[in-house]
Design a protein around this motif. Structure first.
Motif, PDB file in Angstrom:
ATOM      1  N   LEU A 310      78.360 -60.563  45.917  1.00  0.00           N
ATOM      2  CA  LEU A 310      78.688 -61.131  44.650  1.00  0.00           C
ATOM      3  C   LEU A 310      79.708 -59.362  43.782  1.00  0.00           C
ATOM      4  CD1 LEU A 310      74.922 -61.876  43.817  1.00  0.00           C
ATOM      5  CD2 LEU A 310      77.012 -63.131  44.121  1.00  0.00           C
ATOM      6  N   TYR A 311      79.461 -58.723  44.144  1.00  0.00           N
ATOM      7  CA  TYR A 311      80.391 -57.448  43.206  1.00  0.00           C
ATOM      8  C   TYR A 311      81.765 -56.675  43.882  1.00  0.00           C
ATOM      9  CZ  TYR A 311      76.324 -57.052  40.211  1.00  0.00           C
ATOM     10  OH  TYR A 311      75.464 -57.027  39.391  1.00  0.00           O
ATOM     11  N   SER A 312      81.508 -58.098  45.419  1.00  0.00           N
ATOM     12  CA  SER A 312      83.200 -57.448  45.536  1.00  0.00           C
ATOM     13  C   SER A 312      83.301 -56.979  46.655  1.00  0.00           C
ATOM     14  CB  SER A 312      84.402 -57.656  44.688  1.00  0.00           C
ATOM     15  OG  SER A 312      84.574 -59.099  44.320  1.00  0.00           O
ATOM     16  N   VAL A 313      82.437 -55.677  47.313  1.00  0.00           N
ATOM     17  CA  VAL A 313      82.281 -54.664  48.011  1.00  0.00           C
ATOM     18  C   VAL A 313      82.999 -53.756  47.363  1.00  0.00           C
ATOM     19  CG1 VAL A 313      82.575 -53.568  50.634  1.00  0.00           C
ATOM     20  CG2 VAL A 313      83.647 -56.367  50.252  1.00  0.00           C
ATOM     21  N   PRO A 314      82.203 -53.444  46.116  1.00  0.00           N
ATOM     22  CA  PRO A 314      82.337 -51.668  45.697  1.00  0.00           C
ATOM     23  C   PRO A 314      82.031 -50.937  47.093  1.00  0.00           C
ATOM     24  CG  PRO A 314      80.326 -52.139  45.206  1.00  0.00           C
ATOM     25  CD  PRO A 314      81.156 -53.624  45.772  1.00  0.00           C
ATOM     26  N   LEU A 315      82.747 -49.529  46.604  1.00  0.00           N
ATOM     27  CA  LEU A 315      82.375 -48.695  47.968  1.00  0.00           C
ATOM     28  C   LEU A 315      81.284 -48.372  48.000  1.00  0.00           C
ATOM     29  CD1 LEU A 315      83.778 -46.504  49.409  1.00  0.00           C
ATOM     30  CD2 LEU A 315      83.477 -44.558  47.440  1.00  0.00           C
ATOM     31  N   ALA A 316      80.181 -48.042  46.891  1.00  0.00           N
ATOM     32  CA  ALA A 316      78.549 -47.551  47.294  1.00  0.00           C
ATOM     33  C   ALA A 316      77.766 -48.237  47.763  1.00  0.00           C
ATOM     34  CB  ALA A 316      77.847 -46.829  45.724  1.00  0.00           C
ATOM     35  N   LEU A 317      77.844 -49.898  47.468  1.00  0.00           N
ATOM     36  CA  LEU A 317      77.174 -50.752  48.114  1.00  0.00           C
ATOM     37  C   LEU A 317      78.148 -51.070  49.291  1.00  0.00           C
ATOM     38  CD1 LEU A 317      76.924 -53.656  45.008  1.00  0.00           C
ATOM     39  CD2 LEU A 317      74.873 -52.298  46.547  1.00  0.00           C
ATOM     40  N   GLY A 318      78.620 -51.446  49.524  1.00  0.00           N
ATOM     41  CA  GLY A 318      79.063 -51.710  51.096  1.00  0.00           C
ATOM     42  C   GLY A 318      78.969 -50.452  51.653  1.00  0.00           C
ATOM     43  N   LEU A 319      78.451 -48.937  51.772  1.00  0.00           N
ATOM     44  CA  LEU A 319      78.338 -47.903  52.629  1.00  0.00           C
ATOM     45  C   LEU A 319      76.928 -48.062  52.711  1.00  0.00           C
ATOM     46  CD1 LEU A 319      79.153 -45.663  53.809  1.00  0.00           C
ATOM     47  CD2 LEU A 319      78.272 -44.406  51.641  1.00  0.00           C
ATOM     48  N   ILE A 320      75.847 -48.010  51.487  1.00  0.00           N
ATOM     49  CA  ILE A 320      74.553 -48.685  51.539  1.00  0.00           C
ATOM     50  C   ILE A 320      74.106 -49.546  52.349  1.00  0.00           C
ATOM     51  CG2 ILE A 320      72.763 -48.911  50.519  1.00  0.00           C
ATOM     52  CD1 ILE A 320      73.605 -47.508  48.028  1.00  0.00           C
ATOM     53  N   HIS A 321      75.455 -50.509  52.456  1.00  0.00           N
ATOM     54  CA  HIS A 321      74.708 -52.088  53.697  1.00  0.00           C
ATOM     55  C   HIS A 321      75.046 -51.247  54.584  1.00  0.00           C
ATOM     56  CE1 HIS A 321      74.523 -56.296  54.804  1.00  0.00           C
ATOM     57  NE2 HIS A 321      75.461 -55.963  54.787  1.00  0.00           N
ATOM     58  N   GLN A 322      75.935 -50.454  54.992  1.00  0.00           N
ATOM     59  CA  GLN A 322      76.478 -49.851  55.969  1.00  0.00           C
ATOM     60  C   GLN A 322      75.347 -49.185  57.332  1.00  0.00           C
ATOM     61  OE1 GLN A 322      80.193 -49.209  57.992  1.00  0.00           O
ATOM     62  NE2 GLN A 322      79.556 -47.462  58.787  1.00  0.00           N
ATOM     63  N   ILE A 323      75.481 -48.297  55.536  1.00  0.00           N
ATOM     64  CA  ILE A 323      73.285 -47.560  56.589  1.00  0.00           C
ATOM     65  C   ILE A 323      72.553 -48.091  56.673  1.00  0.00           C
ATOM     66  CG2 ILE A 323      72.010 -45.380  55.273  1.00  0.00           C
ATOM     67  CD1 ILE A 323      74.634 -44.805  53.827  1.00  0.00           C
ATOM     68  N   MET A 324      72.278 -49.551  55.629  1.00  0.00           N
ATOM     69  CA  MET A 324      71.249 -49.883  55.898  1.00  0.00           C
ATOM     70  C   MET A 324      70.740 -50.918  57.627  1.00  0.00           C
ATOM     71  SD  MET A 324      67.983 -49.957  54.613  1.00  0.00           S
ATOM     72  CE  MET A 324      66.771 -50.838  55.259  1.00  0.00           C
ATOM     73  N   ALA A 325      72.557 -51.812  58.044  1.00  0.00           N
ATOM     74  CA  ALA A 325      72.513 -51.602  59.305  1.00  0.00           C
ATOM     75  C   ALA A 325      71.980 -50.407  59.940  1.00  0.00           C
ATOM     76  CB  ALA A 325      73.787 -52.106  59.395  1.00  0.00           C
ATOM     77  N   PHE A 326      71.943 -49.622  60.246  1.00  0.00           N
ATOM     78  CA  PHE A 326      71.547 -48.560  60.824  1.00  0.00           C
ATOM     79  C   PHE A 326      70.469 -47.886  61.082  1.00  0.00           C
ATOM     80  CE2 PHE A 326      73.607 -45.333  63.895  1.00  0.00           C
ATOM     81  CZ  PHE A 326      75.103 -45.295  63.538  1.00  0.00           C
ATOM     82  N   PHE A 327      69.873 -48.602  59.393  1.00  0.00           N
ATOM     83  CA  PHE A 327      68.393 -48.407  59.745  1.00  0.00           C
ATOM     84  C   PHE A 327      67.328 -49.363  60.408  1.00  0.00           C
ATOM     85  CE2 PHE A 327      68.764 -45.485  55.738  1.00  0.00           C
ATOM     86  CZ  PHE A 327      68.029 -44.180  56.932  1.00  0.00           C
ATOM     87  N   LEU A 328      68.423 -50.997  60.113  1.00  0.00           N
ATOM     88  CA  LEU A 328      67.862 -52.028  61.030  1.00  0.00           C
ATOM     89  C   LEU A 328      67.481 -51.937  62.288  1.00  0.00           C
ATOM     90  CD1 LEU A 328      66.440 -54.775  60.574  1.00  0.00           C
ATOM     91  CD2 LEU A 328      68.785 -55.484  60.277  1.00  0.00           C
ATOM     92  N   LEU A 329      68.458 -51.438  62.642  1.00  0.00           N
ATOM     93  CA  LEU A 329      69.064 -50.922  64.295  1.00  0.00           C
ATOM     94  C   LEU A 329      68.222 -50.120  64.781  1.00  0.00           C
ATOM     95  CD1 LEU A 329      70.809 -52.124  66.690  1.00  0.00           C
ATOM     96  CD2 LEU A 329      72.141 -50.450  66.121  1.00  0.00           C
TER      97      LEU A 329
END
Length: 341
Positions: A310-329
């Motif tokens: 929704l926010y067009s991949v701002p740096l902070a959100l894009g990075l947090i999304h990738q970090i959360m993928a690590f926690f999920l894995l």
């Protein structure tokens, strides 16, 4: 956990932390368009960045010979200070890779000499070392694709590099868990293990498509949810960017985004299925906590994905999304381990 395995476990978990850090820095490198700033690959001489102004100018002049500068940055009033910024992130990413190599190899030799590793663990550690070396090759292979004609790396190579980093992390964690829980699990539940394996496979497919989205910058279009642009579940652009349907779904920006945003529902559904099926069985505390954590993490990741879009991949959100993928894995790996061994 056996007392004699404690130092080996700390070593393996330290490797997990470094792999996590490397992927985070890799995400920053991608999101700041820094990945093509170092135009050559030297194992030793690139260990530290240029230390003098003439050396910086020499590196900058070398960078100017390649497509990213000639086709993009030459039009953006790109100065040496800008180059230093993007150089730092790519250099830091490679530097962490070198540290990981040392952290894995040197203690491995030490533990071998001190006979702290049993034969199965030695074999697993050799696999880990091979995976680390292959990951370094994939990094070079990815960067190389953006230094020839197209001033961007291949999204296939980027996704391969990213996904293999996740797999290496998961396998390192699995080896550590084998030592943390050396006793065989008497409560191994085959039906739940099977579902967890499907959940892991679905998660890895989603990570692969996350790499595709990042490589194609496909998060910058159709910034709506739950429907795509024009209020459509499947926007017409999904079918028209490439010559065939298959190409649209693996090379088209709209098609890749559609798969990634839609397959997220599949990942959530499989994990929820695991959760509800687990209610039929008597679980250990670690099994129950693993599944509950998995459910919590997948919903957090889903919401992060929505807001990142929704926010067009701002740096902070894009990075947090990738970090959360690590926690999920991590939660997925732990849960599958506790249901398997």
């Amino acid at each position: 956990m056996k007392k004699e395995n404690k130092s080996v476990i700390i070593w393996l978990l330290s490797g997990c932390v470094l792999l996590f850090l490397m992927v985070v820095v890799g995400g920053i490198t991608r999101l700041t368009n820094s990945g093509l700033s170092m135009t050559d690959w030297h194992l030793v001489t690139d260990t530290f960045p240029p230390l003098t102004e003439p050396k910086w100018n020499e590196a900058f002049e070398q960078y100017k010979k390649f497509p990213e500068y000639q086709k993009i940055n030459i039009h953006n009033d790109f100065q040496l200070s800008d180059y230093k910024f993007i150089y730092f992130w790519e250099w830091f990413h490679r530097f962490i890779g070198r540290i990981i190599g040392l952290v894995f190899f040197v203690p491995f030799v030490y533990f071998l000499i001190r006979k702290k590793l049993d034969r199965p663990t030695i074999k697993k550690c050799i696999v880990l070392l091979a995976m680390g070396g292959f990951q370094g090759f994939l990094g070079w292979f990815m960067v190389r694709s953006g230094l020839i004609d197209n001033p961007d790396v291949s999204h296939f190579r980027l996704s391969l590099h990213l996904t293999f980093a996740f797999i290496t992390f998961a396998y390192t964690l699995w080896v550590a868990l084998d030592l943390i829980y050396p006793e065989r699990n008497i409560n191994k539940i085959i039906p739940l293990r099977t579902i967890a394996r499907y959940a892991l496979a679905a998660l890895l497919i989603q990570i692969i498509y996350g790499g595709f989205v990042a490589g194609l910058n496909a998060g910058l279009i159709h910034n709506h949810w739950p429907l795509m642009s024009d209020g459509e579940f499947i926007h017409e652009s999904v079918f028209i960017e490439q010559s065939t349907l298959v190409k649209n779904l693996i090379e088209g920006k709209s098609g890749v985004q559609f798969v990634h945003r839609t397959f997220a529902y599949v990942v959530v559904a499989v994990i929820l299925f695991l959760f509800f099926r687990s209610k039929k069985y008597t679980l250990t505390n670690t099994q129950s906590n693993g599944i509950k954590t998995l459910v919590a993490f997948v919903f957090i990741q889903f919401l992060l994905g929505v807001f990142t879009l929704l926010y067009s991949v701002p740096l902070a959100l894009g990075l947090i999304h990738q970090i959360m993928a690590f926690f999920l894995l991590s939660a997925m790996t732990f849960t599958l381990h506790r249901l398997s061994k």
